[in-house]
Design an enzyme around this catalytic site. Structure first.
Site, PDB file in Angstrom:
ATOM      1  N   HIS A   1       0.497 -10.560   3.849  1.00  0.00           N
ATOM      2  CA  HIS A   1      -0.758 -10.341   3.180  1.00  0.00           C
ATOM      3  C   HIS A   1      -1.808 -11.348   3.712  1.00  0.00           C
ATOM      4  O   HIS A   1      -2.901 -11.820   3.141  1.00  0.00           O
ATOM      5  CB  HIS A   1      -0.653 -10.999   1.550  1.00  0.00           C
ATOM      6  CG  HIS A   1       0.312 -10.237   0.829  1.00  0.00           C
ATOM      7  ND1 HIS A   1       1.748 -10.498   0.993  1.00  0.00           N
ATOM      8  CD2 HIS A   1       0.506  -9.189  -0.214  1.00  0.00           C
ATOM      9  CE1 HIS A   1       2.402  -9.770  -0.023  1.00  0.00           C
ATOM     10  NE2 HIS A   1       1.749  -8.783  -0.653  1.00  0.00           N
TER      11      HIS A   1
ATOM     12  N   GLU B   1       1.182   4.571   2.465  1.00  0.00           N
ATOM     13  CA  GLU B   1       0.185   4.521   3.293  1.00  0.00           C
ATOM     14  C   GLU B   1       0.020   5.794   4.036  1.00  0.00           C
ATOM     15  O   GLU B   1      -1.075   6.306   4.422  1.00  0.00           O
ATOM     16  CB  GLU B   1       0.025   3.155   4.083  1.00  0.00           C
ATOM     17  CG  GLU B   1      -0.065   2.008   3.321  1.00  0.00           C
ATOM     18  CD  GLU B   1       1.027   1.582   2.371  1.00  0.00           C
ATOM     19  OE1 GLU B   1       2.057   2.057   2.588  1.00  0.00           O
ATOM     20  OE2 GLU B   1       1.096   0.704   1.505  1.00  0.00           O
TER      21      GLU B   1
END
Lengths: 383, 324
Positions: free
Chosen positions: B129, B60
């Protein structure tokens, strides 16, 4: 001060070498520290003088900036004493269209590319004419006109930025390359890994220039990595790497040119490890006598990149004390004039504190701006 | 007008803008060939090729770091972070570079990009998540933060975000990715950033929410109406900068407010809203402002529905605030 004539070559450290062993066999060198050329790379005398003068200018500005900080006239300076060849040699190799993503020691590269002394000095003062409007510490400038991105303090973040920029140029088929500077400490950062990985996978036209100056503030290179060298790290990313004597301006110029040639040919990135030495503290806030082994800096003073060029120029173009004095005087004069103007330029206007956070000022910043303007001034901030 | 779910609407917006503007590139993990783990970028790789729909290495920080360089070059990068829980390796780039580049360069270098990322829980995703980290970005000067709740808004806000001169964090409420269905205008369609939407008018109290919890707030408001409590429900849409005028006008009208978000309570956007309401409408208040939120715990797996501020938890807050 080391004299121009005296020089004793150190010996390679052999099996016990540290990553900053500049005498190791794989370190590319064009000019020996005594100023004799080992490998003629065809640099004419005019270019050699220009390179030397750019390094000299960098050093004198550095010296003046440290003094200004010690006198309390500017808040901070982070310089490149001893590292001038690694910065000037690499920046000199660039073509007009190429970009630089600086770390924070490369004001010399900006001056070389055309940033005016006045603009740089205004940045050191953080005044109303500062290109970044007094919003950052001194030496955190930017220079779009001369194709140099913005300096930030976090270590390594500019590395992936440079890769993305080069990648974008390649996606648009624009023929340019990007030179990104960072220190040996930054090779431990996330973004060094990300940058080399993304550049390797996508063959971006990026030249990574690691100024291995021996120290990350107080941490020496052997506490930074267990690798034999910083260049060795290129192997894992599929990025060709070279080690170069970072105090040999011709050698740095040569390896950067070679890297640019590869980048232009679509052959992707190159990692350059320029082995040099930080003769000063990390910044004006640092005192290296607390951690630096005795004698180490003195040994590197023998390898001073400016002295090396003076020896060379003395031989080639009869550069002597008169030429030196005249060059120094011209630079001192230029710096002094810029300081005078910067010192007499007011601080940035209060309202600019809120400008440019967004393209257009949102309501909450308009409110806070009005609150500041209507309030009393901070102690020491005259009306 | 065609009916779409939010995934389709975002996909439609991306495709439209990529057709119009060749500076737009999409990059991220699995966004290319496979079309994204939620299928948001489906078909774009085939239409625009590997140079504009870019599968990146799994990092990321690298995704956002290189997107910064692309933005500085003049492209319009739209990086995707696969789950907002995984955005933190990129937090340094977002906070230190993306948010500050314009300001710290004295306006020389804008750094606009749209960072798309699915947000929120209720999908059996556990800690990593499910989180809602929006407040951690609102706190950073220089970022805009958007979170649509409907398919049409997702398209309109995304197109507005791509064309915005500032960097935008675009949070997509994944719990309603497919459930949020509705008519979506074809072709060019924008929803102005910084404008909230009053989706239900009422005089009894103001309910402020956004994203997936908007539906829970609406459900509670309908149930409250059965008890004669008429809620005015505001969908913030843009979380920062807030549409302060719409919020304050509504609170001045109703004198009562309940804020609903699934992000943790403390130092959340709800706390900021309460402060702003106190500062700007204190004398109009008839009851203490209330927050119904996720808890200050890590997001749980088995008990996730107990964590979320669902309708059954919102309704008592509405009746208590209305009857205070």
């Amino acid at each position: 001060m080391t004299t121009v004539s005296s020089y004793q070559e150190p010996e390679a450290q052999g099996a016990e070498r540290r990553p900053d062993d500049v005498m190791a066999d794989d370190v590319i060198r064009v000019m020996a520290p005594d100023g004799t050329v080992i490998d003629d790379i065809g640099i004419d005398d005019e270019t050699a003088v220009a390179l030397y003068q750019a390094m000299l200018r960098t050093r004198i500005v550095d010296d003046r900036a440290v003094t200004l900080q010690r006198q309390g006239r500017i808040g901070f300076h982070i310089g490149s004493l001893g590292e001038e060849a690694s910065i000037i040699g690499s920046a000199f190799a660039l073509r007009d269209q190429d970009w630089i993503f600086p770390c924070y020691r490369e004001f010399g590269a900006a001056l070389l590319r055309g940033l005016s002394m006045q603009t740089y000095m205004d940045n050191l003062y953080g005044n109303a004419n500062d290109i970044v409007k007094g919003r950052q510490m001194p030496d955190h400038w930017c220079d779009r006109e001369h194709r140099i991105a913005s300096v930030s303090s976090p270590i390594g973040t500019q590395i992936t930025n440079a890769v993305g920029f080069a990648w974008a140029a390649a996606l648009k088929n624009d023929p340019l390359a990007v030179l990104v500077y960072f220190g040996d400490g930054a090779t431990s950062s996330n973004e060094f890994h990300n940058g080399l990985n993304f550049a390797g996978v996508n063959a971006t036209p990026t030249v990574f220039l690691c100024r291995n100056n021996g120290w990350a503030i107080s941490v020496p290179t052997d506490k930074q990595t267990a690798s034999e060298s910083f260049a060795a790290k290129g192997v894992a990313y599929g990025v060709p790497a070279v080690r170069v004597d970072g105090n040999d301006v011709f050698a740095v110029l040569k390896v950067t040119r070679d890297a640019l040639t590869r980048a232009s040919a679509g052959e992707g990135p190159t990692l350059i490890e320029a082995i040099t030495y930080r003769l000063s503290g990390h910044s004006t806030s640092d005192d290296p006598t607390r951690y630096r082994p005795e004698g180490e800096a003195e040994a590197w003073e023998q390898r001073d990149p400016l002295l090396r060029m003076r020896r060379y120029l003395a031989e080639r173009v009869n550069w002597g004390d008169a030429e030196q004095a005249s060059a120094e005087q011209a630079i001192h004069h230029e710096v002094k004039a810029a300081i005078e103007v910067s010192e007499n330029t007011p601080k940035p206007a209060l309202e600019t504190l809120f400008e440019g956070v967004y393209a257009e000022m949102p309501w909450h910043l308009r409110e806070q701006q009005a609150e500041l303007l209507a309030g009393t001034r901070a102690p020491g901030h005259g009306e | 007008m065609p009916e779409m779910n939010m995934v389709q609407a975002i996909n439609d917006a991306l495709r439209f803008e990529m057709q119009q503007d060749d500076r737009v590139v999409v990059l991220g993990e699995d966004v290319g060939k496979v079309g994204g783990v939620f299928r948001v970028t489906a078909g774009l790789f085939d239409e625009f090729g590997a140079d504009r729909v870019i599968d990146t290495p799994l990092s990321e920080g690298g995704i956002i770091g290189t997107a910064v360089g692309m933005a500085l070059y003049g492209l319009r990068p739209i990086p995707e972070i696969q789950f907002s829980d995984f955005i933190f390796p990129a937090y340094d780039q977002i906070v230190s570079e993306v948010a500050k580049y314009r300001y710290r360069s004295g306006g020389e270098f804008p750094c606009n990009m749209v960072i798309r990322t699915p947000v929120g829980g209720g999908i059996r995703g556990g800690h990593y998540h499910s989180q809602s980290p929006e407040a951690q970005f609102i706190h950073v000067a220089g970022l805009k933060v958007v979170c649509p709740s409907t398919a049409a808004d997702a398209k309109g806000l995304l197109l507005a975000s791509i064309r915005d001169p500032d960097p935008v964090l675009f949070f997509e409420p994944k719990r309603v990715y497919r459930a949020a269905k509705g008519e979506v205008p074809e072709g060019d369609y924008t929803v102005e950033l910084g404008k909230a939407n009053v989706i239900r008018e009422g005089k009894s109290l103001t309910v402020i929410s956004y994203g997936a919890m908007l539906y829970e707030a609406m459900d509670a408001a309908e149930k409250a109406a059965e008890h004669g409590i008429e809620c005015e429900v505001i969908d913030l849409r843009t979380l920062w900068p807030l549409d302060i005028d719409t919020i304050i006008a509504s609170v001045k009208k109703t004198g009562r407010v309940v804020i609903v978000h699934e992000a943790p309570r403390s130092c959340g956007l709800g706390g900021e809203l309460v402060s702003l309401i106190n500062e700007k409408a204190f004398l109009h208040l008839e009851a203490p402002p209330r927050r119904v939120t996720g808890f200050d715990t890590p997001f749980p797996y088995t008990l996730e529905m107990e964590y979320l501020p669902l309708s059954h938890r919102i309704l008592p807050a509405l009746t208590e605030t209305a009857n205070y």
